[in-house]
Structure formats: C-alpha cells, structure tokens
Enzyme design. Structure first.
Site, short mmCIF file in Angstrom:
data_model
loop_
_atom_site.label_atom_id
_atom_site.label_comp_id
_atom_site.label_asym_id
_atom_site.label_seq_id
_atom_site.Cartn_x
_atom_site.Cartn_y
_atom_site.Cartn_z
N GLU A 96 42.24 44.61 31.86
CA GLU A 96 42.53 45.84 31.74
C GLU A 96 41.55 47.01 32.13
O GLU A 96 41.84 47.86 32.66
CB GLU A 96 43.00 46.05 30.43
CG GLU A 96 44.31 45.36 30.01
CD GLU A 96 44.20 43.82 29.53
OE1 GLU A 96 45.02 43.14 29.48
OE2 GLU A 96 42.94 43.43 29.30
N PRO B 262 34.46 30.23 34.02
CA PRO B 262 35.17 30.06 32.86
C PRO B 262 35.58 31.68 32.48
O PRO B 262 34.84 32.54 32.58
CB PRO B 262 34.24 29.67 31.66
CG PRO B 262 33.20 28.97 32.61
CD PRO B 262 32.90 29.92 33.82
N ARG B 263 36.82 31.69 31.97
CA ARG B 263 37.19 33.16 31.25
C ARG B 263 36.42 33.70 30.31
O ARG B 263 36.06 34.87 30.43
CB ARG B 263 38.74 33.03 30.89
CG ARG B 263 39.42 34.23 30.38
CD ARG B 263 39.60 35.04 31.60
NE ARG B 263 40.13 36.46 31.24
CZ ARG B 263 40.54 37.35 32.04
NH1 ARG B 263 40.15 37.25 33.18
NH2 ARG B 263 41.19 38.38 31.49
N GLY C 75 31.30 40.30 35.68
CA GLY C 75 31.23 41.54 36.71
C GLY C 75 30.89 40.99 38.18
O GLY C 75 30.82 41.80 38.93
N ASN D 233 44.35 37.87 37.32
CA ASN D 233 44.28 38.72 38.82
C ASN D 233 44.38 37.62 39.80
O ASN D 233 43.36 37.04 40.08
CB ASN D 233 43.36 39.39 38.53
CG ASN D 233 43.60 40.62 39.45
OD1 ASN D 233 44.14 40.45 40.71
ND2 ASN D 233 43.19 41.87 39.10
N LEU E 111 44.97 38.99 42.82
CA LEU E 111 44.68 40.06 44.22
C LEU E 111 43.37 39.99 44.51
O LEU E 111 42.95 40.29 45.71
CB LEU E 111 45.44 41.30 43.61
CG LEU E 111 47.04 41.30 43.53
CD1 LEU E 111 47.22 42.67 43.11
CD2 LEU E 111 47.62 41.08 44.84
N GLU E 112 42.43 39.76 43.30
CA GLU E 112 40.89 39.97 43.60
C GLU E 112 40.54 38.93 44.78
O GLU E 112 39.87 39.40 45.74
CB GLU E 112 40.27 39.69 42.49
CG GLU E 112 40.47 40.93 41.43
CD GLU E 112 39.52 40.87 40.21
OE1 GLU E 112 39.05 39.79 39.97
OE2 GLU E 112 39.35 42.04 39.70
#
Length: 448
Positions: free
Chosen positions: A73, A281-282, A323, A348, A350-351
C-alpha cells in the site's frame, strides 16, 4: 461530491458500543500479538506507545494523514505522495502503517520529509487521542482499511476522508458479513470511495457505500515509476556475474511456498546448470530461513545485505533488503510472483512488467483479480494452476526468448493504457487539501 453521513444513523450508537466493548475485551490479545510477532521481528517490541496512541510530544500544526497498511500500500501511494511533496512542500504529512516493513518503506522513500507513526488500535480512546494529537485536516486511506471508530471519529470532527485505490475482493466482502451493519454505517461517513474497478465499486456498495460515494478512478499501481537506479543496478549485476547466465527471480514468497521454490530451482538447474535464482521473501523474518533452506539444498548462497552482489559461482542470491525488489526484477529473465500458490491473494504483478521482465504466478490472485485478468488476456502473464505448472511455465519461458519479449511488450502496452489514475486521484482530493499560503493571502485580501 456526494453528501456524506454527518450525523449518527439509527442504531449506530448500539453497534459502536458493542464493537468497542468487544475490542476492549480482546485488547489483552493485542499485547500477546505484539510479543509473539516480536520474537520473529524485533521491531514489534518497539514503539508500543504509538499502537495505543500515547504520544510524549505536544500536538503540532494540522496535517494531511495517509494510512497505508504495509509495503504494498505504501508503494501504491508513493506516486501520489511524491507529486504532492513537489507541488505542495508546505503540507505536513503524517503517514501511518501497521507493519514494521511498511514503516521501513516509508522511511526509505521519504526519510524525514514525512512523519511516520503506527496506526493505533481501533479503540475509541486511542482513535480520539490520535486525531486530537495530529489534527488531520484530511484523511487518505489506501485500499481496504476500514476501521469504524477511526472513521466515525473523523466524521465527528468534520475531517473529510477518501478511500483511495479502493479494492474489495469477493472474499473480503464475505469476511465483513458479521460486521456489515456497522461497517456500512462507517463507510457512509467517507467523502469518496475511489475504486480501482467497477467490480470493486459494486462490492463497496454491497458493503454499504452509496452509489454517489463511489467513483471508479482506476488503479494507482499502473502509474508505477521505474526506479532511477535500474540501469545502474543492471550494470553492476552483470559485472558481478562476470559472464552471461540465465536468471529467474522468486518474489514475495511466503513460508508455505519455499519448498516449491527449492523444487522448481532444482528442476530448472537440471536443464540450465548455471541458472541463478534471485530470491526475495515477502517478510524480513524469513530472510535467514530462506538462506538456510537454499544452503541445505546444496547450493552456494549469497545475500544482498551490506550492498553485496552475486558472486560468479553463486547458485542462489537472497535479496534480504527492502525497497530494491523492482530494480532486481530488471536483472531477471523471468519472475515468479508469490503469495499465489496459497490462498493469500497474490502480490503486485505490474512491477516486473514495468521493468521488462516476463511474469509467472500461481492461481490464487483474488487481491489482484482485475490486474491479473487484464494481463492474462493481453498475453503479459502466465498463470500456473499449481507449483508443478508454475515450474513448467518458467522452464518454457527461459527456453523461449521470443515469447518473453512478446510478453514484456504486451505488459508495457497494458501499463501505458492503464495509467491515469494518479491524475484523476489528484483532481479528486484537490478541493480538500489544505489551503496554500498564496490561497490564504488571496482570501485575506478579498476579505479586507
């Protein structure tokens, strides 16, 4: 702009009292949650005062408040915040998140140009202290964060609230069914629900928003900005490898997907022995575990922390920083986006497409249903029904540069066509931004 509920609707008081009573009863479990998460992510042991809206400093001048629950977000909000920071440097920004990773992303993007605190728990006293301390003149909430006491508190103080980039999956709508009478009343206090799609807008109306409140603005994620450092990262990455190698990236993977990534990499290396896996990893608490799993599989493992690059003989390179994922997407031939082999809802897509990387995902995409549908129809995405199918799709794409190129071109076209939500969002909230110094001076002259 529609008239929103400025007064209590019938039954609101009783519903709020029951909801708040339940939260107070359950409040000891918030401490258990913070402690249990803290053993995995030490940042959860810190800044508890913010979680309960206890602030040592004195209230400051009014702000624009933006809430973005976590990293995804925050990234979605970044284009909007960046434009407004340039256009209106006089605005004081307070950005709230719930997760430490969201906090770190805020700091990485904006440093001291914005103020960050954790969003307090939705207890009446906590929300009242938060609003009294920061005195927001405008509230911007990203995507699907609907906290009734906070929304009612903003209504009671006359603070306009917008839900931006609003999305609501069918699954989330079902999850709200018990609280729908309360959530619907809270939702009707916001000034606008800026929905990502018509389907999202319809679901928000089913939850309780009025048709006049809902506007289909589009998805801010299409206004993704390619990192300025992309070319530099690609060049340094290639120089570190010392020779051309096939590369795939496993992004935003969750604990239950790690075994699948190991199995897929082993399968792919049987065909391409020098294949390099970039693994992101997330959650930061999984960085060390993923590194250990790759080493246990018999591979030489490098890590990004400390600014390191892959060594020529690395088999796996763990991106254990925040990042930098989008730039590393640009170093891979093909990427798998996780959170999709389990019913998490995906991440995501789209990245990687924005930096020219072919994209593969699993079947669980309810958080990105519209984006995944459009990418699939455009030929910019491969969706595997399970881990075996994901591995097969990755193998086919690594073997077929022509198909990868066609996918990346389709993705670039789709992103270009989808852009525009940023400008529409800026126009939507413009009337409720704080008056600039020039506007105040003009008003004073007019009044005199």
């Amino acid at each position: 702009m529609p008239n929103v509920a400025k007064r209590k609707e019938p039954g609101e008081g009783v519903l709020r009292a029951l909801y708040s009573f339940a939260l107070y009863v359950l409040s000891p479990f918030t401490l258990y949650h913070l402690i249990s998460r803290g053993f995995r992510v030490h940042e959860y042991f810190r800044r508890w005062d913010e979680r309960y809206a206890t602030y040592g400093s004195q209230p400051r001048r009014p702000c624009v408040w933006l809430h973005a629950v976590s990293v995804g977000e925050v990234n979605a909000a970044a284009p909007l915040v960046n434009v407004l920071l340039r256009q209106r440097p006089d605005i004081r920004w307070v950005i709230t998140t719930i997760t430490p990773t969201g906090s770190e992303r805020v700091r990485a993007l904006w440093g001291e140009r914005v103020e960050h605190v954790y969003l307090p728990y939705d207890l009446p006293g906590s929300t009242a202290r938060f609003l009294q301390h920061f005195q927001p003149s405008l509230g911007l909430i990203m995507e699907t964060e609907l906290w009734p006491n906070m929304l009612f508190g903003c209504r009671d103080l006359g603070i306009p609230v917008y839900i931006l980039n609003a999305r609501l999956s069918a699954r989330s709508l079902r999850g709200y069914r018990l609280l729908r009478p309360l959530i619907g009343r809270a939702l009707r206090t916001v000034k606008c629900v800026a929905a990502q799609s018509a389907a999202d807008g319809r679901r928000f109306q089913k939850l309780g928003a009025t048709a006049a409140q809902v506007q289909v603005i589009g998805n801010l994620k299409y206004d993704v900005a390619v990192p300025d450092c992309l070319d530099a990262v690609r060049a340094a990455f290639s120089a570190a490898l010392a020779r051309p190698r096939p590369v795939w990236l496993a992004a935003s993977t969750h604990e239950g997907e790690e075994a699948a990534v190991i199995a897929i990499h082993r399968r792919l290396r049987a065909r391409w022995p020098d294949l390099l896996l970039l693994w992101a990893p997330r959650h930061p608490e999984r960085f060390a575990r993923v590194q250990a799993l790759a080493a246990e599989a018999g591979w030489k493992v490098g890590t990004r922390r400390g600014g390191h690059w892959p060594r020529p003989d690395d088999d796996v390179f763990v991106i254990d920083t925040l990042g930098e994922l989008m730039a590393f997407y640009g170093c891979a031939d093909v990427a798998f986006v996780g959170g999709s082999l389990q019913p998490i809802g995906g991440h995501n897509l789209l990245e990687p497409a924005a930096v020219g990387t072919a994209v593969v995902t699993g079947p669980h995409l309810h958080n990105f249903a519209e984006i995944s549908r459009r990418m699939d129809e455009a030929g910019a995405l491969r969706i595997g029904a399970d881990a075996e199918a994901v591995g097969a799709a990755l193998e086919a794409l690594l073997a077929d540069p022509g198909t990868r190129q066609a996918m990346t071109e389709a993705g670039a076209t789709l992103i270009e066509q989808g852009q525009g939500a940023l400008q529409r969002t800026l126009a939507l909230v413009a009337a409720d931004l704080p008056a600039s110094a020039d506007e105040l001076a003009g008003a004073a002259v007019t009044a005199s």
